[in-house]
Scaffold this motif. Structure first.
Motif, PDB file in Angstrom:
ATOM      1  N   PRO A 228       0.825  -1.220   0.000  1.00  0.00           N
ATOM      2  CA  PRO A 228       0.000   0.000   0.000  1.00  0.00           C
ATOM      3  C   PRO A 228       0.854   1.263   0.000  1.00  0.00           C
ATOM      4  N   VAL A 229       0.329   2.312  -0.598  1.00  0.00           N
ATOM      5  CA  VAL A 229       1.094   3.556  -0.729  1.00  0.00           C
ATOM      6  C   VAL A 229       1.396   4.189   0.621  1.00  0.00           C
ATOM      7  N   GLU A 230       0.650   3.819   1.639  1.00  0.00           N
ATOM      8  CA  GLU A 230       0.890   4.396   2.965  1.00  0.00           C
ATOM      9  C   GLU A 230       2.241   3.981   3.538  1.00  0.00           C
ATOM     10  N   ILE A 231       2.876   2.963   2.953  1.00  0.00           N
ATOM     11  CA  ILE A 231       4.207   2.531   3.400  1.00  0.00           C
ATOM     12  C   ILE A 231       5.246   3.604   3.086  1.00  0.00           C
ATOM     13  N   ALA A 232       5.034   4.362   2.001  1.00  0.00           N
ATOM     14  CA  ALA A 232       5.974   5.419   1.619  1.00  0.00           C
ATOM     15  C   ALA A 232       6.074   6.471   2.721  1.00  0.00           C
ATOM     16  N   GLY A 233       7.311   6.790   3.111  1.00  0.00           N
ATOM     17  CA  GLY A 233       7.529   7.797   4.144  1.00  0.00           C
ATOM     18  C   GLY A 233       7.452   7.255   5.550  1.00  0.00           C
ATOM     19  N   MET A 234       7.146   5.973   5.707  1.00  0.00           N
ATOM     20  CA  MET A 234       7.051   5.359   7.036  1.00  0.00           C
ATOM     21  C   MET A 234       8.447   4.977   7.535  1.00  0.00           C
ATOM     22  N   ASP A 235       8.659   4.979   8.833  1.00  0.00           N
ATOM     23  CA  ASP A 235       9.922   4.528   9.407  1.00  0.00           C
ATOM     24  C   ASP A 235      10.230   3.119   8.916  1.00  0.00           C
ATOM     25  N   LYS A 236      11.490   2.863   8.569  1.00  0.00           N
ATOM     26  CA  LYS A 236      11.856   1.610   7.922  1.00  0.00           C
ATOM     27  C   LYS A 236      11.522   0.383   8.770  1.00  0.00           C
ATOM     28  N   ASP A 237      11.790   0.438  10.070  1.00  0.00           N
ATOM     29  CA  ASP A 237      11.512  -0.713  10.921  1.00  0.00           C
ATOM     30  C   ASP A 237      10.007  -0.921  11.109  1.00  0.00           C
ATOM     31  N   GLU A 238       9.280   0.172  11.233  1.00  0.00           N
ATOM     32  CA  GLU A 238       7.825   0.085  11.362  1.00  0.00           C
ATOM     33  C   GLU A 238       7.211  -0.495  10.094  1.00  0.00           C
ATOM     34  N   ALA A 239       7.720  -0.051   8.922  1.00  0.00           N
ATOM     35  CA  ALA A 239       7.199  -0.550   7.651  1.00  0.00           C
ATOM     36  C   ALA A 239       7.494  -2.033   7.487  1.00  0.00           C
ATOM     37  N   LYS A 240       8.699  -2.444   7.867  1.00  0.00           N
ATOM     38  CA  LYS A 240       9.055  -3.861   7.744  1.00  0.00           C
ATOM     39  C   LYS A 240       8.146  -4.723   8.608  1.00  0.00           C
ATOM     40  N   THR A 241       7.934  -4.312   9.847  1.00  0.00           N
ATOM     41  CA  THR A 241       7.077  -5.071  10.750  1.00  0.00           C
ATOM     42  C   THR A 241       5.652  -5.162  10.217  1.00  0.00           C
ATOM     43  N   LYS A 242       5.152  -4.041   9.707  1.00  0.00           N
ATOM     44  CA  LYS A 242       3.773  -4.006   9.216  1.00  0.00           C
ATOM     45  C   LYS A 242       3.580  -4.950   8.043  1.00  0.00           C
ATOM     46  N   LEU A 243       4.508  -4.971   7.106  1.00  0.00           N
ATOM     47  CA  LEU A 243       4.368  -5.837   5.939  1.00  0.00           C
ATOM     48  C   LEU A 243       4.577  -7.302   6.309  1.00  0.00           C
ATOM     49  N   GLN A 244       5.474  -7.550   7.240  1.00  0.00           N
ATOM     50  CA  GLN A 244       5.661  -8.924   7.684  1.00  0.00           C
ATOM     51  C   GLN A 244       4.380  -9.479   8.307  1.00  0.00           C
ATOM     52  N   GLN A 245       3.664  -8.635   9.028  1.00  0.00           N
ATOM     53  CA  GLN A 245       2.394  -9.055   9.624  1.00  0.00           C
ATOM     54  C   GLN A 245       1.343  -9.343   8.560  1.00  0.00           C
ATOM     55  N   GLN A 246       1.545  -8.782   7.355  1.00  0.00           N
ATOM     56  CA  GLN A 246       0.609  -9.020   6.256  1.00  0.00           C
ATOM     57  C   GLN A 246       1.065 -10.172   5.365  1.00  0.00           C
ATOM     58  N   GLY A 247       2.142 -10.861   5.773  1.00  0.00           N
ATOM     59  CA  GLY A 247       2.587 -12.041   5.038  1.00  0.00           C
ATOM     60  C   GLY A 247       3.703 -11.798   4.045  1.00  0.00           C
ATOM     61  N   PHE A 248       4.329 -10.619   4.034  1.00  0.00           N
ATOM     62  CA  PHE A 248       5.422 -10.329   3.112  1.00  0.00           C
ATOM     63  C   PHE A 248       6.768 -10.742   3.714  1.00  0.00           C
ATOM     64  N   ASP A 249       7.676 -11.172   2.829  1.00  0.00           N
ATOM     65  CA  ASP A 249       9.059 -11.437   3.215  1.00  0.00           C
ATOM     66  C   ASP A 249       9.848 -10.188   2.825  1.00  0.00           C
TER      67      ASP A 249
END
Length: 449
Positions: A228-249
């Motif tokens: 999702p576009v909301e990932i842009a501009g997000m803190d790198k560690d926060e973004a990684k955690t969020k996507l991992q929770q959605q099933g992304f590697d």
């Protein structure tokens, strides 16, 4: 008959009137300022009236009336001048009049207001008018009379741009406002957590348009698989955690960016907002020049933290000045993976003609900026300085034959303008011919250099 009384002298208007008043009088009074002509005769006394009536008087009375009218005109001029001076004096010590402002520069309007005794505050906003133009005043209008020292806000144009608050608004409302900027507006669909709203813009919300030919792009949110576009501009560690929770590697990699994006996600692969079923993603986060070796370096097996500067493609992107002059560095088309860049799509896609960080043919260190037991051939390169700059080299440091890099691969030589094939020697081999001509790849590189 009584004698005609003497003619009065003309008034000395020059002693009482201003220069402007006197000039007006002289221009409009004709000959009223000269004495009336005495009728011809042997005496200064007019001839007697034989009838005894007052018929002889009009010849003197008319000039007097003309003179009186002229005096009245002078007094009117003087009165007008006095009223003008009084008005200006009142303007100087009393309320000030707001001047008319329209289609002028904000700097010029500010100076005019300051000259009249106003304090000036500027408010900037995006507009189709050129940068620096005056768009009007806030809360006041031309002709208003305000006390000296009143603060007047001047609206200054920043040129076309994306007004703050565009993201999150209704697409139709956003398009209406953006079309007033005088540049083209392009709409896209993007994967977003807020479908049906403007989820992203380029330029970003609150930023000016630097490329007027490209215009403004807005992304309208839709539901779907992807980052999702909301990932842009997000803190790198926060973004990684969020996507991992959605099933992304997720893999994190550094990328040069502006100061405001340090440590924040600036791009992704697959692209941010793109509909895709891919679950292995790379997130790039912004860093500054202090992390330059992490961005463009490639790890060396069995060499610990040592890196060689071969990841030139990490510099790919669009670079613009504040004035809107831009250039684009694009990855070259080389299999299996691109390792060089081409400028504005105009460079050759040939591996040896691309832009790189190293002059490979001259660099015995293998583009390694650390000494680490190796000779540091990059010690004079900008990348090892403290300016934050680095240079790109065309042709991998190879000599140029005409307009292309000369590789010297095979029995060839450069005649100064183009690459030539060596003809077979006496024994029918090209190698024998090269030996007879004393031509070799190494010899050609050194002599050309």
């Amino acid at each position: 008959m009584a004698a005609q009384p003497p003619v009065p002298s003309p008034p000395r208007v020059s002693e009482t009137a201003s220069n402007d008043g006197f000039a007006a009088f002289a221009a409009n009074a004709g000959d009223a300022g000269t004495p009336p002509t005495v009728p011809a005769g042997n005496s200064a006394t007019p001839p007697a009236n034989p009838t005894g009536s007052g018929a002889a008087q009009p010849s003197a009375k008319r000039p007097r009336m003309k003179l009186i009218a002229a005096i009245i005109a002078v007094l009117v001029v003087l009165a007008g001048t006095g009223f003008g001076l009084a008005a200006r004096k009142l303007e100087w010590i009393g309320p000030r009049t707001v001047p008319t402002v329209r289609y002028r520069t904000a700097a010029g309007v500010s100076r005019e207001l300051e000259t009249k005794g106003f304090l000036v505050k500027k408010k900037q906003m995006f507009n189709a008018l050129g940068k620096g133009k005056c768009l009007g005043l806030v809360g006041v209008k031309a002709g208003d009379r305000l006390p000296k020292g009143t603060t007047v806000t001047v609206i200054e144009s920043m040129g076309p741009g994306v007004p703050e608050g565009t993201v999150g608004s209704e697409p139709s409302k956003a398009e209406t406002a953006l079309l007033k900027m005088g540049v083209k507006v392009v709409e896209h669909e993007v994967v977003s957590e807020h479908p049906g709203k403007v989820a992203v813009t380029m330029p970003a919300d609150g930023e000016p348009v630097r490329d007027t030919d490209d215009g403004i792009h807005i992304g309208v949110g839709i539901t779907g698989d992807g980052i999702p576009v909301e990932i842009a501009g997000m803190d790198k560690d926060e973004a990684k955690t969020k996507l991992q929770q959605q099933g992304f590697d997720v893999t994190l990699k550094p990328r040069f960016s502006s100061r405001k994006n340090l440590g924040k996600i600036v791009r992704a692969d697959p692209g941010i907002g793109v509909r895709t079923s891919e679950t292995n993603v790379t997130l790039y986060y912004g860093v500054d020049a202090s992390k330059r070796y992490d961005v463009v370096g490639t790890s060396i097996p069995d060499r610990g933290s040592d890196k060689i500067m071969t990841n030139t493609v990490a510099l790919a992107g669009k670079y613009c000045t504040d004035g809107g002059n831009c250039l684009t560095l694009e990855p070259g088309q080389t299999d299996p993976n691109p390792s060089g860049l081409v400028l504005d799509g105009k460079g050759s896609s040939d591996f040896f003609d691309q832009l790189t960080l190293c002059t490979y043919s001259q660099d015995i260190s293998g583009c390694n900026p650390s000494s680490g037991g190796y000779y540091n051939a990059m010690k004079d390169f900008l990348i090892q300085g403290d300016t934050g700059a680095m240079e790109l080299y065309a042709g991998f440091g190879l000599p140029v034959c005409g307009t292309t890099s000369y590789v010297g691969d095979g029995p060839t030589y450069c005649d100064g303008t183009s690459e030539k094939q060596v003809e077979d020697g006496s024994d029918g081999t090209a190698e024998q011919a090269m030996s007879e001509k004393k031509i070799s790849n190494t010899w050609l590189v050194i002599s050309s250099w």
